[in-house]
Write a protein that holds these residues in place. Structure first.
Motif, PDB file in Angstrom:
ATOM      1  N   THR A 154     -28.344  18.809  -6.682  1.00 33.80           N
ATOM      2  CA  THR A 154     -28.109  18.800  -5.239  1.00 33.80           C
ATOM      3  C   THR A 154     -27.083  19.851  -4.854  1.00 33.80           C
ATOM      4  O   THR A 154     -27.263  20.572  -3.856  1.00 33.80           O
ATOM      5  N   GLY A 155     -26.019  19.969  -5.621  1.00 31.10           N
ATOM      6  CA  GLY A 155     -25.026  21.008  -5.349  1.00 31.10           C
ATOM      7  C   GLY A 155     -25.632  22.391  -5.432  1.00 31.10           C
ATOM      8  O   GLY A 155     -25.363  23.271  -4.590  1.00 31.10           O
ATOM      9  N   GLU A 156     -26.457  22.613  -6.443  1.00 32.81           N
ATOM     10  CA  GLU A 156     -27.117  23.907  -6.593  1.00 32.81           C
ATOM     11  C   GLU A 156     -28.041  24.183  -5.411  1.00 32.81           C
ATOM     12  O   GLU A 156     -28.094  25.311  -4.894  1.00 32.81           O
ATOM     13  N   ALA A 157     -28.759  23.161  -4.961  1.00 36.20           N
ATOM     14  CA  ALA A 157     -29.670  23.325  -3.828  1.00 36.20           C
ATOM     15  C   ALA A 157     -28.905  23.590  -2.530  1.00 36.20           C
ATOM     16  O   ALA A 157     -29.372  24.352  -1.672  1.00 36.20           O
ATOM     17  N   LEU A 158     -27.760  22.980  -2.371  1.00 33.79           N
ATOM     18  CA  LEU A 158     -26.946  23.236  -1.183  1.00 33.79           C
ATOM     19  C   LEU A 158     -26.497  24.691  -1.133  1.00 33.79           C
ATOM     20  O   LEU A 158     -26.537  25.331  -0.072  1.00 33.79           O
ATOM     21  N   VAL A 159     -26.064  25.202  -2.257  1.00 38.63           N
ATOM     22  CA  VAL A 159     -25.647  26.607  -2.311  1.00 38.63           C
ATOM     23  C   VAL A 159     -26.831  27.523  -2.028  1.00 38.63           C
ATOM     24  O   VAL A 159     -26.723  28.493  -1.262  1.00 38.63           O
ATOM     25  N   LYS A 160     -27.967  27.223  -2.619  1.00 39.57           N
ATOM     26  CA  LYS A 160     -29.162  28.041  -2.381  1.00 39.57           C
ATOM     27  C   LYS A 160     -29.554  28.010  -0.908  1.00 39.57           C
ATOM     28  O   LYS A 160     -29.929  29.043  -0.331  1.00 39.57           O
ATOM     29  N   THR A 161     -29.437  26.849  -0.285  1.00 40.00           N
ATOM     30  CA  THR A 161     -29.755  26.734   1.135  1.00 40.00           C
ATOM     31  C   THR A 161     -28.838  27.613   1.974  1.00 40.00           C
ATOM     32  O   THR A 161     -29.280  28.308   2.899  1.00 40.00           O
ATOM     33  N   ALA A 162     -27.540  27.596   1.650  1.00 36.34           N
ATOM     34  CA  ALA A 162     -26.588  28.438   2.387  1.00 36.34           C
ATOM     35  C   ALA A 162     -26.918  29.919   2.231  1.00 36.34           C
ATOM     36  O   ALA A 162     -26.915  30.679   3.212  1.00 36.34           O
ATOM     37  N   LEU A 163     -27.218  30.335   1.008  1.00 37.77           N
ATOM     38  CA  LEU A 163     -27.511  31.743   0.760  1.00 37.77           C
ATOM     39  C   LEU A 163     -28.841  32.159   1.395  1.00 37.77           C
ATOM     40  O   LEU A 163     -28.946  33.243   1.986  1.00 37.77           O
ATOM     41  N   ASP A 164     -29.848  31.301   1.273  1.00 38.45           N
ATOM     42  CA  ASP A 164     -31.152  31.638   1.841  1.00 38.45           C
ATOM     43  C   ASP A 164     -31.117  31.664   3.365  1.00 38.45           C
ATOM     44  O   ASP A 164     -31.737  32.540   3.992  1.00 38.45           O
ATOM     45  N   ARG A 165     -30.418  30.726   3.963  1.00 38.50           N
ATOM     46  CA  ARG A 165     -30.424  30.600   5.423  1.00 38.50           C
ATOM     47  C   ARG A 165     -29.422  31.547   6.094  1.00 38.50           C
ATOM     48  O   ARG A 165     -29.721  32.160   7.120  1.00 38.50           O
ATOM     49  N   PHE A 166     -28.229  31.660   5.487  1.00 38.27           N
ATOM     50  CA  PHE A 166     -27.161  32.405   6.155  1.00 38.27           C
ATOM     51  C   PHE A 166     -26.668  33.632   5.391  1.00 38.27           C
ATOM     52  O   PHE A 166     -25.867  34.399   5.910  1.00 38.27           O
ATOM     53  N   GLY A 167     -27.091  33.795   4.149  1.00 41.66           N
ATOM     54  CA  GLY A 167     -26.780  35.013   3.415  1.00 41.66           C
ATOM     55  C   GLY A 167     -25.471  35.057   2.668  1.00 41.66           C
ATOM     56  O   GLY A 167     -25.188  36.041   1.960  1.00 41.66           O
ATOM     57  N   ARG A 168     -24.681  33.993   2.757  1.00 42.01           N
ATOM     58  CA  ARG A 168     -23.396  33.995   2.063  1.00 42.01           C
ATOM     59  C   ARG A 168     -22.831  32.571   2.039  1.00 42.01           C
ATOM     60  O   ARG A 168     -23.360  31.669   2.683  1.00 42.01           O
ATOM     61  N   LEU A 169     -21.741  32.392   1.308  1.00 42.41           N
ATOM     62  CA  LEU A 169     -21.022  31.124   1.282  1.00 42.41           C
ATOM     63  C   LEU A 169     -19.542  31.417   1.171  1.00 42.41           C
ATOM     64  O   LEU A 169     -19.107  32.105   0.253  1.00 42.41           O
TER      65      LEU A 169
END
Length: 257
Positions: free
Chosen positions: A68-83
């Motif tokens: 879930t943590g990995e998916a959250l990071v991927k969602t941030a990068l895919d949707r917004f391009g950074r974290l």
């Protein structure tokens, strides 16, 4: 605005402290990925935070699972391009006497609080390090990890939150070279929906006011009190602060009247 063009993940962002943090983060110019186990609640929160849907993404999942943590990071990068920031806020609370706690209940606290915090922070830190811009991780710890309260026996919960506090100091040292700051808050009694998980609405109305005088400042905390502290620790205003567990407790840790 403090968070203009910044991107954050907020676990437990569907209600209470997490929702308040996400709301204020967006109001100050940022975008967020909010997480919760209840997809309908998280989606409803997202619509409240940003009716346009452009600055809030939702990922439903159990943070006790590292995926879930990995998916959250991927969602941030895919949707917004950074974290840039992680608010590790998800957790559970339910007082129970030590002699009555079962192994399953113990595991439930450790998994949802400590394991979830650990692996979500790990996934976020990997992304922050790879980007080379630094970042901030802010954990929600607890006053119950600093001292015991007889009225609310919470040995398993407290042990898990104490682990979160220890994690803050270890990560602050390990990640300092990558300019990733790691801090936490330790709230006392905050009036959030968490109490609805083990008390009836009538009991909440009856019990919570009795804790006002427990705090030297004479009142229970509100989600706004916690959000202000969390956002400060994530912001550039705290750029020289790392490895700190900040009590947000109305003076409880200072002593008793």
């Amino acid at each position: 605005m403090r968070f203009q063009n910044k991107i954050a993940i907020v676990t437990g962002g569907g209600s209470g402290m997490g929702k308040e943090v996400a709301t204020r983060f967006v109001a100050e110019g940022g975008s967020v990925v909010i997480n919760g186990r209840n997809g309908l609640k998280a989606e409803a929160a997202a619509r409240e935070i940003d009716p346009t849907g452009t600055r809030v993404a939702v990922y439903t999942g159990d943070v006790s699972l590292p995926a879930t943590g990995e998916a959250l990071v991927k969602t941030a990068l895919d949707r917004f391009g950074r974290l840039d920031m992680l608010f590790n806020n998800a957790g559970i609370f339910a007082p129970k006497p030590f002699l009555e706690v079962t192994e399953q209940e113990y595991d439930h606290f450790l998994d949802n609080i400590l394991k979830g915090t650990f692996f979500t922070a790990q996934a976020a830190a990997k992304a922050m390090k790879a980007a080379g811009r630094g970042g901030a991780i802010v954990q929600t710890g607890s006053m119950w990890a600093l001292q015991a309260i007889g009225a609310t026996p919470s040995s398993a919960y407290s042990a898990a939150k104490a682990g979160v506090h220890a994690l803050v100091k270890n990560l602050a040292i390990e990640l300092a070279a990558d300019k990733i700051r790691v801090n936490a808050i330790a709230p006392a009694v905050i009036e959030t929906p968490v109490y609805d998980t083990f008390l009836t609405p009538e009991q909440v109305k009856e019990v919570l006011p009795t804790f006002n005088t427990f705090h030297p400042l004479g009142r229970n905390g509100q989600v706004a009190d916690v959000a202000e502290a969390l956002l400060f620790l994530a912001s550039d205003q705290a750029s020289f602060i790392t490895g700190v567990v900040l009590p947000v407790d109305g003076g409880v840790m200072a002593g008793r009247q």
